[in-house]
Design an enzyme around this catalytic site. Structure first.
Site, PDB file in Angstrom:
ATOM      1  N   SER A 119       0.836  -1.200   0.000  1.00  0.00           N
ATOM      2  CA  SER A 119       0.000   0.000   0.000  1.00  0.00           C
ATOM      3  C   SER A 119       0.867   1.244   0.000  1.00  0.00           C
ATOM      4  CB  SER A 119      -0.924  -0.010   1.214  1.00  0.00           C
ATOM      5  OG  SER A 119      -0.174  -0.174   2.390  1.00  0.00           O
ATOM      6  N   HIS A 140      -2.889  -3.498  -5.857  1.00  0.00           N
ATOM      7  CA  HIS A 140      -3.307  -3.152  -4.501  1.00  0.00           C
ATOM      8  C   HIS A 140      -4.799  -3.426  -4.299  1.00  0.00           C
ATOM      9  CE1 HIS A 140      -3.749   0.144  -1.222  1.00  0.00           C
ATOM     10  NE2 HIS A 140      -3.565  -1.043  -0.689  1.00  0.00           N
ATOM     11  N   GLU A 152      -6.201  -1.332  -7.337  1.00  0.00           N
ATOM     12  CA  GLU A 152      -5.411  -0.214  -7.824  1.00  0.00           C
ATOM     13  C   GLU A 152      -4.149  -0.800  -8.461  1.00  0.00           C
ATOM     14  OE1 GLU A 152      -4.525   3.941  -5.445  1.00  0.00           O
ATOM     15  OE2 GLU A 152      -4.301   2.082  -4.368  1.00  0.00           O
ATOM     16  N   ASN A 190      -4.763   5.658  -0.840  1.00  0.00           N
ATOM     17  CA  ASN A 190      -4.226   6.071   0.461  1.00  0.00           C
ATOM     18  C   ASN A 190      -3.760   7.520   0.484  1.00  0.00           C
ATOM     19  OD1 ASN A 190      -4.772   3.774   1.924  1.00  0.00           O
ATOM     20  ND2 ASN A 190      -2.963   2.725   1.135  1.00  0.00           N
TER      21      ASN A 190
HETATM   22  N1  CAA Z   1     -14.979 -10.992   4.215  1.00  0.00           N
HETATM   23  C1  CAA Z   1     -15.945 -11.349   3.342  1.00  0.00           C
HETATM   24  N2  CAA Z   1     -17.166 -10.763   3.306  1.00  0.00           N
HETATM   25  C2  CAA Z   1     -17.419  -9.791   4.194  1.00  0.00           C
HETATM   26  C3  CAA Z   1     -16.459  -9.357   5.147  1.00  0.00           C
HETATM   27  C4  CAA Z   1     -15.200 -10.009   5.135  1.00  0.00           C
HETATM   28  N3  CAA Z   1     -14.232  -9.665   5.981  1.00  0.00           N
HETATM   29  N4  CAA Z   1     -17.006  -8.369   5.879  1.00  0.00           N
HETATM   30  C5  CAA Z   1     -18.262  -8.177   5.407  1.00  0.00           C
HETATM   31  N5  CAA Z   1     -18.498  -9.022   4.393  1.00  0.00           N
HETATM   32  C6  CAA Z   1     -19.717  -9.097   3.566  1.00  0.00           C
HETATM   33  C7  CAA Z   1     -20.898  -9.558   4.359  1.00  0.00           C
HETATM   34  O1  CAA Z   1     -20.975 -10.962   4.377  1.00  0.00           O
HETATM   35  C8  CAA Z   1     -22.037  -8.923   3.582  1.00  0.00           C
HETATM   36  O2  CAA Z   1     -22.325  -9.657   2.407  1.00  0.00           O
HETATM   37  P1  CAA Z   1     -23.828  -9.757   1.791  1.00  0.00           P
HETATM   38  O3  CAA Z   1     -24.210  -8.358   1.416  1.00  0.00           O
HETATM   39  O4  CAA Z   1     -23.654 -10.672   0.621  1.00  0.00           O
HETATM   40  O5  CAA Z   1     -24.643 -10.334   2.897  1.00  0.00           O
HETATM   41  C9  CAA Z   1     -21.462  -7.591   3.116  1.00  0.00           C
HETATM   42  O6  CAA Z   1     -20.037  -7.768   3.132  1.00  0.00           O
HETATM   43  C10 CAA Z   1     -21.841  -6.460   4.026  1.00  0.00           C
HETATM   44  O7  CAA Z   1     -21.414  -6.806   5.325  1.00  0.00           O
HETATM   45  P2  CAA Z   1     -22.220  -6.525   6.680  1.00  0.00           P
HETATM   46  O8  CAA Z   1     -23.688  -6.371   6.383  1.00  0.00           O
HETATM   47  O9  CAA Z   1     -21.801  -7.476   7.724  1.00  0.00           O
HETATM   48  O10 CAA Z   1     -21.613  -5.178   7.203  1.00  0.00           O
HETATM   49  P3  CAA Z   1     -21.565  -3.776   6.523  1.00  0.00           P
HETATM   50  O11 CAA Z   1     -22.731  -3.513   5.652  1.00  0.00           O
HETATM   51  O12 CAA Z   1     -21.264  -2.892   7.646  1.00  0.00           O
HETATM   52  O13 CAA Z   1     -20.280  -3.885   5.563  1.00  0.00           O
HETATM   53  C11 CAA Z   1     -17.992  -3.501   5.140  1.00  0.00           C
HETATM   54  C12 CAA Z   1     -19.008  -4.197   6.026  1.00  0.00           C
HETATM   55  C13 CAA Z   1     -18.104  -4.089   3.726  1.00  0.00           C
HETATM   56  C14 CAA Z   1     -16.630  -3.798   5.705  1.00  0.00           C
HETATM   57  C15 CAA Z   1     -18.341  -1.967   5.106  1.00  0.00           C
HETATM   58  O14 CAA Z   1     -18.436  -1.461   6.404  1.00  0.00           O
HETATM   59  C16 CAA Z   1     -17.332  -1.162   4.335  1.00  0.00           C
HETATM   60  O15 CAA Z   1     -17.371  -1.098   3.118  1.00  0.00           O
HETATM   61  N6  CAA Z   1     -16.414  -0.486   5.075  1.00  0.00           N
HETATM   62  C17 CAA Z   1     -15.370   0.310   4.469  1.00  0.00           C
HETATM   63  C18 CAA Z   1     -14.276  -0.593   3.999  1.00  0.00           C
HETATM   64  C19 CAA Z   1     -13.143   0.152   3.347  1.00  0.00           C
HETATM   65  O16 CAA Z   1     -13.155   1.368   3.165  1.00  0.00           O
HETATM   66  N7  CAA Z   1     -12.121  -0.613   2.979  1.00  0.00           N
HETATM   67  C20 CAA Z   1     -10.953  -0.044   2.378  1.00  0.00           C
HETATM   68  C21 CAA Z   1      -9.949   0.195   3.424  1.00  0.00           C
HETATM   69  S1  CAA Z   1      -8.513   0.925   2.745  1.00  0.00           S
HETATM   70  C22 CAA Z   1      -7.606  -0.347   2.199  1.00  0.00           C
HETATM   71  O17 CAA Z   1      -7.930  -1.498   2.318  1.00  0.00           O
HETATM   72  C23 CAA Z   1      -6.335   0.048   1.550  1.00  0.00           C
HETATM   73  C24 CAA Z   1      -5.158   0.207   2.411  1.00  0.00           C
HETATM   74  O18 CAA Z   1      -4.067   0.065   1.891  1.00  0.00           O
HETATM   75  C25 CAA Z   1      -5.211   0.647   3.814  1.00  0.00           C
END
Ligand code: CAA
Length: 282
Positions: A119, A140, A152, A190
């Protein structure tokens, strides 16, 4: 270019997620990790993820069984054979990544591709540690990999068009949408996300609002799925700090300086969700 057998190095949350989406795309996957325990945990995570998809009706049982049968685990990546494509997804440690890339150079078949899920470390520098910098690219993925749609792609100074086109096609086969970024600190996601999370830490430090109010404000006020402090906990405060430092050092502008509060939490061992405590308790 043929991409039938891929090696994923690192069986943590990101590596296991990448392996899972590759298996779902019908590829043969070797998951490698020096830790036997980490490898077992990663394989369990993948199997659990595939099972969950079947329960939701998003994957049929025959495809789940085929995907599981396509997974091989190894503690020594050098034992992998006939590898078309490698994705490295270990912790953000440049020396470790360089060593892994030197191993991958001999493991991946001639003409195959070496990708990194870093990242924040420059792709150009990682590529320079191999004999084939033209075949090295940043790939990424976002966390959680099975859910997030973006990959990415980062082209290093020497990355060839063929490497870019093949990696893009592979990402699309895994069901992802790609964007391409220059090899600059933080790439696109990021570069923009981390300053926002860091700013939320400054806002909390200055008493602008409570943890809950800052997160609710951004969740409901800007339609984000998680508030910035919750998202920082989810990514890991140590990782957020590390990337903030990369931006600060790499771009040389004081506007990227990490919040002292973020640093203090990391000093305290409060890394967020993975350690049981961050801005929230888990
Ligand atoms: N693995 C697989 N599936 C997952 C999961 C995981 N760890 N977490 C959630 N899910 C799935 C659930 O099973 C659910 O699927 P369905 O719609 O098919 O039922 C779906 O995702 C939604 O999950 P939830 O209803 O439990 O919870 P939510 O609606 O709160 O979603 C989330 C959870 C998808 C994590 C959401 O909160 C989200 O999008 N958060 C932001 C995530 C984000 O910004 N990620 C990027 C971070 S930056 C990065 O990664 C780069 C870096 O270098 C730092």
């Amino acid at each position: 270019m043929k991409t039938e057998h891929i090696v994923v190095v690192g069986a943590g949350q990101m590596g296991a997620g990448i392996a899972q989406v590759a298996l779902q795309a019908g590829l043969r996957v070797t998951l490698a990790d020096v830790s036997k325990e980490g490898l077992a945990k990663g394989a369990e995570r993948i199997k659990g993820g595939l099972k969950k998809l079947v329960e939701k009706g998003k994957l049929d049982e025959a495809k789940r069984a085929a995907a599981e049968a396509n997974l091989v685990t190894l503690t020594d990546v050098k034992q992998a054979k006939d590898v078309d494509f490698a994705v490295e997804a270990v912790t953000e440690n440049e020396d470790l990544k360089r060593r892994i890339f030197q191993d991958l150079d001999s493991v991946v078949r001639p003409g195959g591709i070496l990708a990194t899920n870093t990242s924040s470390i420059p792709i150009t520098r990682i590529a320079a540690s191999t004999k084939r910098p033209e075949s090295v690219i940043g790939m990424h993925f976002m966390n959680p990999v099975p859910v997030m749609q973006l990959v990415e792609l980062i082209r290093g100074a020497a990355t060839s068009d063929e490497t870019y086109n093949t990696t893009r096609a592979l990402s699309e086969k895994m069901g992802k949408t790609t964007v391409v970024s220059k090899d600059y600190p933080g790439f696109i996601v990021n570069r923009i996300l981390i300053p926002m999370l860091n700013e939320a830490c400054f806002a909390l430090m200055e008493g602008l609002g409570s943890v809950e109010d800052i997160d609710t404000a951004m969740k409901l006020g800007t339609n984000q799925p998680m508030g910035p402090l919750q998202l920082a906990d989810f990514i890991g405060l140590d990782t957020v700090l590390y990337i903030a430092e990369v931006l600060h050092k790499g771009l040389g502008d004081s506007k990227y300086r990490p919040s002292p509060l973020l640093r203090q939490y990391v000093d305290a061992g409060w890394y967020g969700k993975k350690s049981g405590r961050g801005f929230y308790k888990y």
